[in-house]
Design a protein around this motif. Structure first.
Motif: not given
Length: 267
Positions: A86-88, A93-96, A155-160
Motif C-alpha cells: 500500500a502506498t500513494t 487517489a486514496t486516503l492513508f 493500519p492500511h500502511l503499516f502494522e502496529g
C-alpha cells in the motif's frame, strides 16, 4: 498559479525540505474531495513550526504551499511506485486509510494535473536542485534533510504503532554510512523515544533522487510520528508540551549532521 512554495536561503551547507506541509487546494481538488478528506488528514501537520529553529541554526528551508492531495512532491514525475504494498502516488487517489480521496466522477482532469506538475511540482524540485548545487559549489558538499511526519497508527500502511523517529537513507544509498550511524546514535540516546533506520519508511523520491554520496550530496528522510508533537485527531492541534522535547532531539540530529559534514570535508 499563486505562490507555490516558501524558500529561505541559509548560511550553512544544509537544506531542509518540507514537501507535505502545504494546505492549499486547487478549486478542482477542493470540489472533488470526499467529506472525510476535507480536513486534509494526511498532511504533515505543523512541520514548519516544529522546525522553526532551523533558520536560526543557519539552514536553508524549502516548504510546499499546496497539499499533497493536489500533487505529491515526494513522488517521481513518472509516478513509478516507491514502495511495495500500500502506498500513494504522484496524484493520490486514496486516503492513508485506503478510502477513495475523490467523489465519483470528480477527479481532476489530465489537463489540470499536467498543470499541477509544471506549476507546483517542478518549481519545488527546481528549488531543491538549485540550492543543492549552490551549497556544493560553495562548501564542496551539501546535506539534505527531508522532513516529514505521519500519524503513529495507520493500519492500511503499516502494522502496529510506528516508531517515533523513522530515519531513511534508501538502505544506505543516499548518504554516507558513518553519517547514518551517528544520526542513529542520537536517537538511541533519546531515551524517551523509539527509532528505526530504514524501516517502513526508507526515504521517498527526494531522498532517493538527490542523495548521492559519490557526488558529495548526503540526503536523509525523517518520518516523525505525529504523537511526538501534536494531537493526531481533528483539529490536529499542536502540543507545545510534546513538541519542545522533540525539538531538542531534532536540533541534535541536525547539529550532528552538520558536525559530521565539517569533519568529513573540512579536515
Amino acid at each position: 498559479m499563486d505562490k507555490v512554495l516558501n524558500f529561505h536561503q541559509g548560511r550553512l551547507p544544509l537544506l531542509i525540505s518540507m514537501p507535505h506541509a502545504g494546505l492549499k487546494l486547487t478549486s478542482a481538488v477542493q470540489d472533488g474531495l470526499v467529506d472525510q478528506a476535507r480536513s486534509l488528514p494526511d498532511t504533515d501537520w505543523h512541520i514548519p513550526r516544529l522546525y522553526q529553529f532551523a533558520q536560526a541554526l543557519g539552514a536553508s528551508v524549502v516548504a510546499a504551499e499546496y497539499s499533497r492531495f493536489v500533487i505529491d512532491l515526494n513522488r517521481p514525475d513518472d509516478d513509478q511506485p516507491l514502495y511495495a504494498g500500500a502506498t500513494t502516488g504522484l496524484y493520490p487517489a486514496t486516503l492513508f486509510e485506503g478510502e477513495p480521496l475523490f467523489k465519483p466522477g470528480q477527479v481532476p482532469s489530465a489537463e489540470e494535473r499536467a498543470g499541477y506538475l509544471e506549476q507546483i511540482w517542478r518549481p519545488y524540485h527546481d528549488t531543491i536542485k538549485a540550492e543543492l548545487a549552490r551549497l556544493r559549489a560553495q562548501f564542496g558538499y551539501a546535506l539534505l534533510w527531508d522532513a516529514h511526519s505521519i500519524r503513529s497508527h495507520i493500519p492500511h500502511l503499516f502494522e502496529g504503532k510506528l516508531p517515533d523517529f523513522n530515519l531513511g537513507t534508501f538502505n544506505g544509498a543516499s548518504c554516507d554510512a558513518q553519517l547514518a550511524e551517528r544520526l542513529k546514535a542520537v536517537c538511541s540516546e533519546a531515551a524517551d523515544y523509539s527509532h528505526v533506520l530504514n524501516g517502513r519508511f526508507k526515504g521517498g523520491h527526494i531522498t532517493r533522487h538527490y542523495g548521492g554520496p559519490a557526488q558529495d550530496i548526503h540526503a536523509v528522510q525523517l518520518e516523525l510520528a505525529q504523537s511526538t508533537y501534536m494531537e493526531e485527531v481533528e483539529p490536529f492541534a499542536y502540543r507545545e508540551d510534546l513538541a519542545r522535547p522533540t525539538q531538542v532531539v531534532l536540533q541534535q540530529l541536525l547539529e550532528t549532521m552538520l558536525a559530521w559534514g565539517r569533519a568529513r570535508y573540512l579536515r
